[in-house]
Write a protein that holds these residues in place. Structure first.
Motif, mmCIF file in Angstrom:
data_model
loop_
_atom_site.group_PDB
_atom_site.id
_atom_site.type_symbol
_atom_site.label_atom_id
_atom_site.label_comp_id
_atom_site.label_asym_id
_atom_site.label_seq_id
_atom_site.Cartn_x
_atom_site.Cartn_y
_atom_site.Cartn_z
ATOM 1 N N LEU A 148 0.857 -1.188 0.000
ATOM 2 C CA LEU A 148 0.000 0.000 0.000
ATOM 3 C C LEU A 148 0.894 1.239 0.000
ATOM 4 O O LEU A 148 1.656 1.472 0.944
ATOM 5 N N LYS A 396 -8.712 -2.387 4.011
ATOM 6 C CA LYS A 396 -7.572 -3.182 3.587
ATOM 7 C C LYS A 396 -7.713 -3.599 2.121
ATOM 8 O O LYS A 396 -8.816 -3.851 1.636
ATOM 9 N N LEU A 397 -6.566 -3.692 1.453
ATOM 10 C CA LEU A 397 -6.549 -4.237 0.102
ATOM 11 C C LEU A 397 -6.854 -5.734 0.134
ATOM 12 O O LEU A 397 -6.495 -6.422 1.085
#
Length: 407
Positions: A148, A396-397
């Motif tokens: 990220l 969150k990814l």
């Protein structure tokens, strides 16, 4: 050497994306991952947490785990669940959690620029976690967990990403936790070129979350050798404009008062803080303000202004609490290793703090004001390191939407 570049992503066919997509590897322990993936043979957890397919008592760092991850990845490719892009592409990725919406670029980021600190860091890494990611990348010949990153918001780049996002998405799903994940392929070469040029013009971009993944990518690149232009010298990343990113508070709980009575503890706290009892839970509304939950009661703490410096690390709220209360009053001098302190993500709310204290597990809790993206970038620009557990990013990814193969 470009800062970022397109890459030929390995991704799910659209009709299987919901079967594949999974939470990031580091937010679930092995037992939770095993439960989450039960009955879901295509879940990316079989790759990111492959120990779930082996004996329950296996060490998650056992070589057999990485071999199983490679086997599981190959099966998804062989079965046509995952396909490789026929040419290098950028992707646009939008995350939505309640009112939080952030739209970023999926790209391969340069290891060379990471090594020379143009991709800037703000955390130390731990060898064991680095070793784990190195072993995973080498076994798969791919990076499957994106780093990220943040860039200083730029109207032109923001506009290009939003322009792509006006088209029909490749994927559009809502995960089990309610977070929306929408994904587009950048097919317009003119937009691709403008994005590359826009990032190349930047002085720096910043790691928000994923220091171990980026450090491990650097190590793998050195092992592989070759040219800085080889795809093995780039790592999977998602880069968002900093103004869209949300850092939640990262709160603290402590097991004891270092032998002090409640009254003696509060007296010592008042040497550095204005301390007022409150009738309701205290969620700090500004920097330099803290909440304290002790013996069923909430207090609002404001640090004496003369104790706040201009140093980018020392002025952080997490530093002010550590340097003026946790250390001198509670003798917690290394929050990274001291077992007397624990950390609670702000997404769990103040109730999560009260529960830990009311149960008797903890003696006191401190609610924090969230670190800002500007503070994070200032620390990174100064080539400094933030104290442990300074930031908690949400949403969150997802893992599995796209992976970066190293050849």
């Amino acid at each position: 050497m470009p800062l970022i570049r397109p890459f030929a992503g390995l991704r799910p066919v659209p009709e299987r994306v919901e079967d594949v997509t999974a939470p990031p590897y580091d937010v679930l322990n092995s037992a939770e991952a095993r439960e989450r993936a039960a009955g879901k043979p295509m879940s990316f957890l079989h790759i990111s947490k492959a120990e779930i397919d082996l004996a329950e008592d296996i060490d998650p760092y056992d070589p057999a785990v990485y071999a199983k991850a490679a086997e599981n990845l190959k099966k998804l490719v062989d079965d046509g669940v995952l396909i490789r892009e026929d040419q290098p592409r950028y992707y646009v990725y939008r995350l939505k959690m309640g009112d939080i919406v952030q739209t970023g670029l999926v790209a391969a980021a340069s290891v060379k620029h990471y090594d020379t600190n143009r991709i800037r860091k703000h955390e130390f890494t731990r060898p064991a976690k680095e070793n784990d990611r190195v072993a995973q990348i080498e076994a798969l010949n791919a990076q499957t967990g994106p780093v990220l990153l943040a860039y200083k918001s730029d109207n032109e780049i923001d506009g290009l990403l939003n322009q792509v996002a006006e088209g029909a998405p490749l994927y559009d799903l809502v995960a089990d936790d309610g977070i929306g994940h929408t994904f587009w392929i950048v097919e317009d070469q003119a937009i691709t070129d403008k994005l590359s040029a826009g990032f190349d013009a930047m002085d720096a971009i910043y790691i928000a979350d994923g220091h171990h993944r980026s450090a491990s990518a650097s190590r793998v690149a050195k092992t592989k050798g070759g040219s800085d232009d080889d795809m093995s010298h780039y790592f999977l990343s998602v880069i968002f404009p900093h103004k869209q990113m949300k850092i939640f508070d990262y709160n603290r709980v402590v097991t004891d008062l270092n032998g002090l009575s409640k009254d003696d503890f509060l007296a010592k706290v008042r040497e550095c803080f204005d301390c007022e009892k409150e009738s309701a839970p205290v969620k700090p509304a500004k920097s330099n303000e803290f909440g304290l939950y002790l013996d069923g009661e909430w207090y609002r703490l404001n640090i004496n202004p003369e104790l706040v410096s201009d140093d980018p690390v020392a002025r952080l709220d997490v530093s002010l609490l550590a340097d003026n209360l946790l250390g001198p009053v509670l003798n917690i001098t290394d929050p990274r290793t001291d077992p007397r302190i624990d950390f609670v993500g702000g997404i769990r709310g103040l109730e999560g703090l009260e529960k830990r204290v009311d149960s008797g597990e903890m003696a006191a809790a401190f609610s924090m004001y969230a670190t800002s993206m500007e503070d994070l970038m200032s620390v990174a620009d100064a080539n400094e390191v933030m104290p442990p557990k300074s930031t908690w990013f949400e949403p969150k990814l997802a893992d599995g939407l796209v992976s970066h193969v190293l050849d």
